[in-house]
Design a protein around this motif. Structure first.
Motif, short mmCIF file in Angstrom:
data_model
loop_
_atom_site.label_atom_id
_atom_site.label_comp_id
_atom_site.label_asym_id
_atom_site.label_seq_id
_atom_site.Cartn_x
_atom_site.Cartn_y
_atom_site.Cartn_z
N GLY A 39 -3.96 -8.14 8.76
CA GLY A 39 -3.02 -8.51 9.81
C GLY A 39 -1.77 -9.18 9.29
O GLY A 39 -0.82 -9.38 10.05
N THR A 40 -1.75 -9.55 8.01
CA THR A 40 -0.52 -10.08 7.43
C THR A 40 0.41 -8.94 7.08
O THR A 40 -0.03 -7.85 6.74
CB THR A 40 -0.82 -10.92 6.18
OG1 THR A 40 -1.51 -10.10 5.24
CG2 THR A 40 -1.67 -12.13 6.51
N SER A 41 1.71 -9.19 7.15
CA SER A 41 2.69 -8.13 6.97
C SER A 41 3.68 -8.54 5.89
O SER A 41 4.60 -9.32 6.15
CB SER A 41 3.43 -7.87 8.29
OG SER A 41 4.32 -6.79 8.17
N HIS A 89 1.10 -8.48 -1.38
CA HIS A 89 -0.23 -8.46 -0.76
C HIS A 89 -1.09 -7.30 -1.25
O HIS A 89 -2.31 -7.46 -1.42
CB HIS A 89 -0.10 -8.37 0.76
CG HIS A 89 0.49 -9.58 1.40
ND1 HIS A 89 0.67 -9.70 2.76
CD2 HIS A 89 0.97 -10.74 0.87
CE1 HIS A 89 1.21 -10.87 3.03
NE2 HIS A 89 1.41 -11.51 1.90
N GLU A 90 -0.50 -6.13 -1.42
CA GLU A 90 -1.31 -4.98 -1.80
C GLU A 90 -2.01 -5.23 -3.14
O GLU A 90 -3.18 -4.86 -3.32
CB GLU A 90 -0.43 -3.73 -1.88
CG GLU A 90 0.12 -3.29 -0.54
CD GLU A 90 0.99 -2.05 -0.63
OE1 GLU A 90 0.78 -1.26 -1.58
OE2 GLU A 90 1.87 -1.87 0.22
N VAL A 106 -4.56 -0.96 0.53
CA VAL A 106 -4.29 -2.02 1.50
C VAL A 106 -3.32 -1.49 2.55
O VAL A 106 -2.22 -1.04 2.22
CB VAL A 106 -3.73 -3.27 0.82
CG1 VAL A 106 -3.44 -4.36 1.86
CG2 VAL A 106 -4.70 -3.80 -0.23
N LEU A 107 -3.72 -1.52 3.81
CA LEU A 107 -2.91 -1.04 4.93
C LEU A 107 -2.41 -2.25 5.72
O LEU A 107 -3.18 -3.17 6.02
CB LEU A 107 -3.74 -0.12 5.83
CG LEU A 107 -4.45 1.05 5.12
CD1 LEU A 107 -5.31 1.82 6.11
CD2 LEU A 107 -3.43 1.97 4.46
N HIS A 108 -1.14 -2.21 6.10
CA HIS A 108 -0.55 -3.38 6.75
C HIS A 108 0.70 -2.97 7.50
O HIS A 108 1.23 -1.87 7.34
CB HIS A 108 -0.20 -4.44 5.71
CG HIS A 108 0.73 -3.94 4.64
ND1 HIS A 108 2.09 -3.78 4.83
CD2 HIS A 108 0.50 -3.52 3.36
CE1 HIS A 108 2.65 -3.32 3.74
NE2 HIS A 108 1.71 -3.14 2.82
N GLY A 109 1.22 -3.89 8.32
CA GLY A 109 2.53 -3.73 8.92
C GLY A 109 2.64 -2.68 9.99
O GLY A 109 3.74 -2.25 10.32
N ASP A 110 1.52 -2.25 10.58
CA ASP A 110 1.53 -1.21 11.61
C ASP A 110 0.52 -1.62 12.67
O ASP A 110 -0.69 -1.68 12.40
CB ASP A 110 1.16 0.13 10.99
CG ASP A 110 1.23 1.30 11.97
OD1 ASP A 110 1.16 1.06 13.19
OD2 ASP A 110 1.33 2.45 11.50
N THR A 111 1.00 -1.93 13.85
CA THR A 111 0.10 -2.43 14.88
C THR A 111 -0.88 -1.38 15.40
O THR A 111 -1.86 -1.73 16.06
CB THR A 111 0.88 -3.02 16.07
OG1 THR A 111 1.67 -1.98 16.68
CG2 THR A 111 1.79 -4.15 15.62
N ALA A 112 -0.64 -0.11 15.09
CA ALA A 112 -1.63 0.92 15.44
C ALA A 112 -2.76 0.96 14.43
O ALA A 112 -3.90 1.30 14.77
CB ALA A 112 -0.96 2.30 15.52
#
Length: 792
Positions: free
Chosen positions: A501-503, A509-510, A530-536
């Motif tokens: 949930g961190t962006s 971060h990755e 690491v997946l991030h920065g996308d609210t979907a």
């Protein structure tokens, strides 16, 4: 894809992110241009305060390619609410209505008056220049002290005052402490406004989906989840219908910790036109319409004994809100309340902050928000007290430090610091810089009367990182929880996907999250995505700011990975037909302890969990787990920065000769990333100390509207940074980490300014405000000598 017994936490692995960034394969918001995109340009007020008496859009509408020219009258009905303040610090705070476009009055230079939509960015900008607006000037409000005087012009007449709020805090008997003191020292320090200046300006693209009434917003932001939730409320869009994506983000520094009018306008205009809408900020717009940092008048007083023991402290702030309250504007100064006492142990403390409206660009978070301002003030007054007592400033500090503590300790501001060993950190910094030798050199230069004098400045600090526990702490009213979410899942092939949930916007971060998960699950970091920065993709999160990513977001990842490992352990025991207690996990492989029999890798366990043909009774398929971590307290990183300068007493020019920083951020996951964060933070602190100021004239007109006027330090202006660390693990999270992203910006400005003043203190100079430009230093020397001649 391999099992590994290697440990990756604590090693400087190369950043996964850098290959794309360095080879031009990154995707910035401005790179995104769907077919049929309409480009948005803002018409902004050139005056700081005025009534809008007429807007003529006819000439703009006639420009080829222009689709719409809209004023507040045309679009205000599209909004369910104005731009909100997310941190009302008191019950009686005054919050003015903040519409995305000014309705009848403009409140600062850069306030939006109208928008143009066109088929190209050039056509939109050309048309915006042709919108004619008549303004009836109103008095400007520029100075926060004058703004509170009786009869001062009002920024928002409907509020009846320029006073926004008063927030007090007091512990101990402050009056008694000052009455018992042998010495009382007072200081007035200015925190000038600064401009974040990330490499990538703000940008937003909103794409209406062809079916379903949904929208995808790409925006250069630190807080995609906040953007989704707040814009859904502002624009009357269900949060389930708004996907917000932060692509690669070229820096934020707090300025992108916000929800802006341009994002709201792009969304409602995409809804109105059913076409993609794009806006990219120019650098001059950034100087006018993106939030500024700092902006405070600080009054400090300390009471002490003749031996240098501090008895009490008083802090009174006037904090410049600017014309409106953005997301966190009123809380920034208040957030520093808990660290004005610094690393120092004494019995009585009072703090009062008053927020003040002005007709200037709104202020909000800037790297080190609140804590940097606090460190600057308490370190300036420590040097002032040392001069009053004729005591070495390092010795004064050492006499007042908290003793070493590894469990939470209550400090003068009434909050609990998690852990600290301040003396060890400070003595290490003094040893690295060879403090005693510097003082001897300084004495020789002063005695010989050299033109170039030596100064040594100390910047001790602590900061409230790990933002933040959800429960109210020490009277700080937070509007949203400080938890963080993470999901860790192993795929059928045995690779690992992490959803955080961190962006990030440069923090790495990755790489860091991959190191944490690799150690926990016995895989190689290259096998972790690491997946991030996308609210979907990551529907839950509280994003990146306040030195919270590792302490809160990384902890959530670590604990989710632990849940995955626990489940894998149970499955492995079942596959090995052994008791769970007898199965050990080493180097990515499960085996029965004390035997040489067969084992199973965690990848094999992941495959078995996916097939689900042979799982323990009642167990669900797949190795996946999520965790929401809500910290019990802030973390409290700390450090000692020492700056050595040479000041030319004939010109006022300052050269930084050495810069030593010893920081304590608890356990370190990737030392190279920590060093990079410190380099950037120190550079920003030096920038504020010596170069940067968002300046306005007496009528509220900006005089630093471009990078030709606003000086940002270049590599040639900066010294080599000599970095070291102590390690005092935090007690608030299982990783023992504290945060490092803002530390450099907090310790540096007081170290630099103290060094400048120290270099010329023997000439009678006691005070120089930031930025300590050559002219400012020369003027201070000249005034101290009682001279009146002009600068050569």
């Amino acid at each position: 894809m391999t099992q590994t017994a290697e440990r990756y936490v604590g090693r400087s692995l190369p950043r996964k992110e850098d290959a794309a960034l360095l080879t031009g394969r990154a995707t910035w918001t401005d790179d995104i241009a769907p077919a049929g995109t309409l480009h948005l340009a803002m018409v902004r007020s050139p005056v700081p305060h005025a009534r809008i008496t007429r807007i003529d859009t006819a000439a703009a509408r006639a420009v080829p390619g222009v689709v719409e020219v809209l004023t507040a009258r045309d679009v205000d009905g599209e909004f369910a609410a104005g731009i909100p303040c997310g941190w009302p610090v008191t019950e009686d705070i005054k919050i003015p209505d903040h519409r995305p476009l000014a309705v009848s009055e403009v409140k600062h230079v850069g306030d939006g008056v109208a928008v143009v939509l066109a088929g190209s960015a050039a056509a939109a900008r050309d048309a915006a220049d042709l919108v004619e607006v008549d303004y009836e000037p109103l008095p400007a409000v520029v100075d926060v002290e004058a703004a509170l005087e009786p009869g001062a012009p009002l920024v928002h007449p409907e509020l009846g005052t320029n006073h926004c709020y008063t927030w007090p805090l007091a512990t101990g008997d402050v009056d008694a402490a000052f009455a018992a003191a042998d010495v009382v020292v007072e200081g007035r320090y200015l925190q000038q406004r600064v401009i974040a200046s990330p490499m990538e300006p703000r940008a937003v693209v909103v794409v209406p989906e062809p079916v379903g009434g949904r929208f995808t917003m790409y925006t250069s932001t630190q807080v995609p989840h906040f953007v989704r939730d707040i814009l859904a409320a502002i624009c009357g869009v269900p949060d389930t219908a708004l996907r917000v994506v932060a692509p690669d983000v070229g820096g934020g520094f707090g300025a992108k910790l916000n929800v802006y009018a341009e994002e709201a306008l792009a969304l409602v205009l995409a809804r109105r036109t059913r076409r993609p809408v794009k806006w990219t900020e120019t650098r001059s717009e950034h100087h006018l319409a993106t939030t500024h940092g700092r902006g405070q008048v600080q009054r400090m007083a300390v009471a002490a004994t003749r031996e240098g023991r501090i008895l009490g402290m008083k802090v009174e702030l006037l904090a410049d809100m600017g014309a409106y309250l953005q997301l966190l504007t009123p809380g920034i100064a208040v957030f520093g309340a808990f660290t004005y006492c610094g690393l120092y142990d004494f019995g009585a403390y009072s703090f009062t902050c008053r927020g003040v409206f002005t007709t200037l660009t709104p202020t909000d978070a800037y790297r080190g928000a609140g804590r940097s301002e606090a460190a600057y003030a308490h370190e300036r007054i420590m040097d002032d007290l040392a001069r009053e007592l004729d005591m070495d400033p390092a010795e004064l500090r050492l006499r007042n430090l908290h003793p070493k503590f590894l469990e939470p300790r209550t400090v003068p501001s009434g909050v609990l610091y998690d852990s600290g060993d301040y003396e060890a950190c400070m003595r290490k910094a003094l040893a690295l810089v060879d403090y005693d030798a510097l003082r001897e050199e300084q004495a020789r230069r002063r005695e010989s009367g050299e033109v170039v004098q030596l100064g040594v400045g100390i910047g001790n600090f602590t900061e409230s990182g790990g933002l933040s526990p959800s429960k109210v702490a020490a009277g700080v009213r937070l509007q949203s929880g400080g938890w963080e979410a993470a999901t860790v899942r192993m795929t059928t092939s045995g690779r690992v996907e992490v959803v955080t949930g961190t962006s990030p916007h440069g923090q790495g971060h990755e790489t860091t999250w991959s190191q944490l998960v690799a150690d926990k699950l016995g895989v190689h970091p290259d096998d972790v995505v690491v997946l991030h920065g996308d609210t979907a993709v990551a529907p839950f999160g509280r994003d990146t700011y306040g030195s919270r990513s590792l302490a809160v977001g990384g902890t959530a990842v670590y604990l989710a990975a632990g849940k995955v490992l626990d489940k894998a352990h149970r499955i492995a025991a079942h596959l090995l037909e052994a008791d769970e207690a007898d199965v050990e996990f080493v180097g990515g492989r499960f085996s029965v302890a004390g035997t040489s029999g067969p084992g199973v890798t965690i990848q094999e366990v992941a495959g078995a969990a996916s097939l689900a043909a042979d799982l323990p009774e009642g167990m669900e398929p797949n190795l996946t787990a999520e965790h929401h971590f809500d910290p019990p307290n802030f973390t409290w990183p700390f450090g000692t920065h020492v700056c050595v300068v040479e000041v030319d007493t004939e010109t006022g020019h300052t050269r930084i000769r050495r810069y030593v920083a010893v920081d304590d951020c608890g356990h370190v996951v990737n030392p190279q990333i920590v060093e990079g964060q410190l380099h950037g933070g120190i550079a920003q602190g030096i920038g504020q100390a010596l170069y940067e100021q968002a300046a306005f004239d007496a009528e509220g007109n900006p005089t630093t509207g471009t990078l030709a006027d606003y000086t940002i330090p270049s590599a040639t202006d900066l010294p080599w940074f000599e970095l070291d660390q102590t390690v005092t693990p935090s007690s608030t999270n299982p990783l023992g980490v504290k945060g490092i992203g803002e530390s450099g910006a907090i310790g540096s400005s007081p170290a630099v300014v103290n060094a400048v003043i120290d270099a010329v203190a023997h000439l009678g100079v006691r005070h120089v405000d930031m930025p300590a430009t050559p002219q400012a230093v020369w003027r201070a020397i000249t005034e101290a000598r009682g001279q009146t001649h002009r600068h050569p």
